[in-house]
Write a protein that holds these residues in place. Structure first.
Motif, PDB file in Angstrom:
ATOM      1  N   THR A   1     -38.125  38.980 -30.727  1.00 54.53           N
ATOM      2  CA  THR A   1     -37.269  38.696 -31.902  1.00 54.53           C
ATOM      3  C   THR A   1     -36.525  38.393 -32.174  1.00 54.53           C
ATOM      4  OG1 THR A   1     -37.820  42.690 -32.227  1.00 54.53           O
ATOM      5  CG2 THR A   1     -36.057  41.593 -32.488  1.00 54.53           C
ATOM      6  N   VAL A   2     -35.472  38.762 -31.090  1.00 64.28           N
ATOM      7  CA  VAL A   2     -34.889  37.074 -29.992  1.00 64.28           C
ATOM      8  C   VAL A   2     -35.235  36.106 -31.402  1.00 64.28           C
ATOM      9  CG1 VAL A   2     -32.971  35.818 -29.468  1.00 64.28           C
ATOM     10  CG2 VAL A   2     -33.140  38.403 -28.485  1.00 64.28           C
ATOM     11  N   SER A   3     -36.235  35.597 -30.887  1.00 65.81           N
ATOM     12  CA  SER A   3     -36.581  34.427 -31.560  1.00 65.81           C
ATOM     13  C   SER A   3     -36.886  34.172 -32.931  1.00 65.81           C
ATOM     14  CB  SER A   3     -38.023  34.150 -30.826  1.00 65.81           C
ATOM     15  OG  SER A   3     -38.407  32.676 -31.407  1.00 65.81           O
ATOM     16  N   ARG A   4     -37.166  35.466 -33.284  1.00 67.40           N
ATOM     17  CA  ARG A   4     -37.452  35.916 -35.197  1.00 67.40           C
ATOM     18  C   ARG A   4     -35.764  35.679 -35.509  1.00 67.40           C
ATOM     19  NH1 ARG A   4     -41.679  40.475 -34.740  1.00 67.40           N
ATOM     20  NH2 ARG A   4     -43.497  39.355 -34.095  1.00 67.40           N
ATOM     21  N   VAL A   5     -35.030  36.489 -35.075  1.00 66.37           N
ATOM     22  CA  VAL A   5     -33.819  36.409 -35.658  1.00 66.37           C
ATOM     23  C   VAL A   5     -33.679  35.024 -35.522  1.00 66.37           C
ATOM     24  CG1 VAL A   5     -31.080  37.247 -35.783  1.00 66.37           C
ATOM     25  CG2 VAL A   5     -33.081  39.192 -35.138  1.00 66.37           C
ATOM     26  N   VAL A   6     -33.119  33.704 -34.487  1.00 66.83           N
ATOM     27  CA  VAL A   6     -33.047  32.639 -34.701  1.00 66.83           C
ATOM     28  C   VAL A   6     -33.991  31.551 -35.854  1.00 66.83           C
ATOM     29  CG1 VAL A   6     -33.553  30.610 -32.985  1.00 66.83           C
ATOM     30  CG2 VAL A   6     -32.508  33.028 -32.371  1.00 66.83           C
ATOM     31  N   ASN A   7     -34.809  31.724 -36.134  1.00 64.10           N
ATOM     32  CA  ASN A   7     -35.441  31.019 -36.476  1.00 64.10           C
ATOM     33  C   ASN A   7     -36.340  32.224 -37.612  1.00 64.10           C
ATOM     34  OD1 ASN A   7     -36.803  28.934 -35.158  1.00 64.10           O
ATOM     35  ND2 ASN A   7     -37.471  30.534 -33.888  1.00 64.10           N
ATOM     36  N   ALA A   8     -34.601  32.905 -38.777  1.00 61.00           N
ATOM     37  CA  ALA A   8     -34.830  33.068 -39.454  1.00 61.00           C
ATOM     38  C   ALA A   8     -35.942  33.894 -40.183  1.00 61.00           C
ATOM     39  CB  ALA A   8     -33.962  31.952 -40.566  1.00 61.00           C
ATOM     40  N   SER A   9     -36.841  34.714 -39.539  1.00 58.96           N
ATOM     41  CA  SER A   9     -38.142  35.104 -39.756  1.00 58.96           C
ATOM     42  C   SER A   9     -37.473  36.283 -40.713  1.00 58.96           C
ATOM     43  CB  SER A   9     -38.569  36.050 -38.844  1.00 58.96           C
ATOM     44  OG  SER A   9     -39.712  36.272 -39.308  1.00 58.96           O
ATOM     45  N   PRO A  10     -38.717  36.432 -42.447  1.00 61.18           N
ATOM     46  CA  PRO A  10     -38.126  37.755 -42.060  1.00 61.18           C
ATOM     47  C   PRO A  10     -38.586  39.146 -42.116  1.00 61.18           C
ATOM     48  CG  PRO A  10     -39.758  36.704 -43.509  1.00 61.18           C
ATOM     49  CD  PRO A  10     -39.174  35.986 -42.685  1.00 61.18           C
ATOM     50  N   ARG A  11     -39.316  38.917 -40.440  1.00 57.34           N
ATOM     51  CA  ARG A  11     -39.888  40.331 -40.127  1.00 57.34           C
ATOM     52  C   ARG A  11     -39.250  40.660 -39.017  1.00 57.34           C
ATOM     53  NH1 ARG A  11     -45.048  37.098 -37.350  1.00 57.34           N
ATOM     54  NH2 ARG A  11     -45.404  39.420 -36.800  1.00 57.34           N
ATOM     55  N   VAL A  12     -37.955  40.837 -40.092  1.00 59.68           N
ATOM     56  CA  VAL A  12     -36.815  41.732 -38.634  1.00 59.68           C
ATOM     57  C   VAL A  12     -36.126  42.700 -39.767  1.00 59.68           C
ATOM     58  CG1 VAL A  12     -34.903  41.446 -37.403  1.00 59.68           C
ATOM     59  CG2 VAL A  12     -36.221  40.251 -37.570  1.00 59.68           C
ATOM     60  N   ASP A  13     -36.001  44.199 -39.665  1.00 61.83           N
ATOM     61  CA  ASP A  13     -34.895  44.577 -40.343  1.00 61.83           C
ATOM     62  C   ASP A  13     -33.331  44.307 -40.119  1.00 61.83           C
ATOM     63  OD1 ASP A  13     -33.346  46.877 -38.815  1.00 61.83           O
ATOM     64  OD2 ASP A  13     -35.773  46.776 -37.738  1.00 61.83           O
TER      65      ASP A  13
END
Length: 330
Positions: free
Chosen positions: A21-33
């Protein structure tokens, strides 16, 4: 002792989420609420976490770095644009690499330097744009946004409406009763200078005024001072200078000639630099929004890099700022 670098695992533990989840936030993924994203970003801030650019580049194929190509940083306009682009890039999480063309104007070498830095895209400023338009543009796959250029399908363009700003300046002087307006233009090869000259000619033609002989400078106050004698010898009562620096040189030359601004000669500049209101007298000028110009150029480039957005073409408006360097003709 060497402090240990804060890791994604540390952020994940503080935020109570997985490392993925942290990785997704760092990479600006839309798959994080949104709530989870806010919690992770708060943990990053608390711990002082900074993503490792080299590691992220290996994962994403992007370095989060953009290039800036400019002929020179000696002019006030280019320096203002550098600051605006740097601020906007930082706001989007991008580092900035700057290359200057210098007198030789070797565009190929400049692109090669940017490629060596691994930039994801580049912004080209002002006088450098003419050299880029006449060359093979960039390296394969390198996104480009050019500031102040005619529309070109090869790259995005963000421009100030220079011609409209020049028309505002000339119309203001004609409205004050001046029979015509002399123009101290910027250097040949500059898109901005050419557009300001075009606006000057169009406004004189629309107002039924004669078009005086053009005098040219190089954006510096010294060139404005040197060129002012030709303007005064031609009987100018109103001068539209291509930028505020040249207008400053004109103000000095008029004072040295024993005449007064605006009593004998009205002067209008272009740019509205930070010191324009402190000139003596405070300068009437055309304001272009450097901050907005830099922000729009960065946005167009980053949107192309990250989302594959098509090359943009955008024109930003100008405003006439009336101060004390203009007055009705005698």
């Amino acid at each position: 002792m060497t402090a240990r670098r804060v890791s994604m695992a540390d952020v994940a533990e503080r935020a109570g989420v997985s490392g993925q989840t942290v990785s997704r936030v760092v990479n600006a993924s839309p798959r994080v609420d949104p709530d989870t994203r806010a919690r992770v970003e708060a943990a990053m801030s608390e711990l002082g976490y900074r993503p490792h650019r080299a590691a992220r580049a290996l994962r994403t194929g992007r370095t989060q770095t953009i290039g800036l190509m400019v002929s020179t940083l000696a002019s006030v306009g280019n320096s203002r644009m550098l600051q605006a682009v740097a601020d906007a890039a930082a706001g989007r999480g991008y580092a900035l690499t700057v290359v200057t063309l210098g007198a030789a104007g070797d565009v190929a070498a400049a692109f090669e330097r940017l490629a060596e830095q691994g930039v994801d895209g580049a912004i080209v400023l002002n006088e450098a744009t003419a050299r880029v338009r006449g060359a093979d543009v960039g390296a394969p796959g390198l996104r480009l946004v050019v500031v102040d250029s005619p529309r070109d399908d090869r790259f995005g363009v963000v421009e100030t409406d220079h011609a409209s700003g020049a028309r505002l300046a000339v119309e203001h002087l004609l409205t004050l009763g001046h029979a015509t307006v002399h123009h101290l233009a910027g250097p040949e090869g500059s898109f901005a200078a050419a557009e300001r000259e075009r606006g000057w000619r169009e406004a004189l033609s629309a107002g039924g005024a004669a078009v005086p002989r053009l005098v040219r400078g190089d954006w510096t106050s010294a060139s404005g001072h040197a060129a002012a004698s030709a303007l005064l010898d031609a009987g100018a009562t109103a001068v539209f200078a291509g930028n505020d620096q040249m207008a400053l040189g004109v103000l000095r030359a008029v004072a040295e000639s024993g005449r007064a601004v605006p009593g004998d000669v009205s002067v209008v500049g272009f740019d509205d630099v930070a010191d324009a209101a402190d000139y003596r007298p405070p300068l009437t000028t055309v304001r272009q929004d450097f901050d907005a110009l830099g922000a729009r150029a960065v946005a167009a480039l980053v949107d192309g890099i990250e989302a594959g957005a098509p090359a943009a073409f955008e024109t930003l408006p100008t405003r006439l700022i009336v101060r004390e360097s203009t007055a009705p003709a005698r």
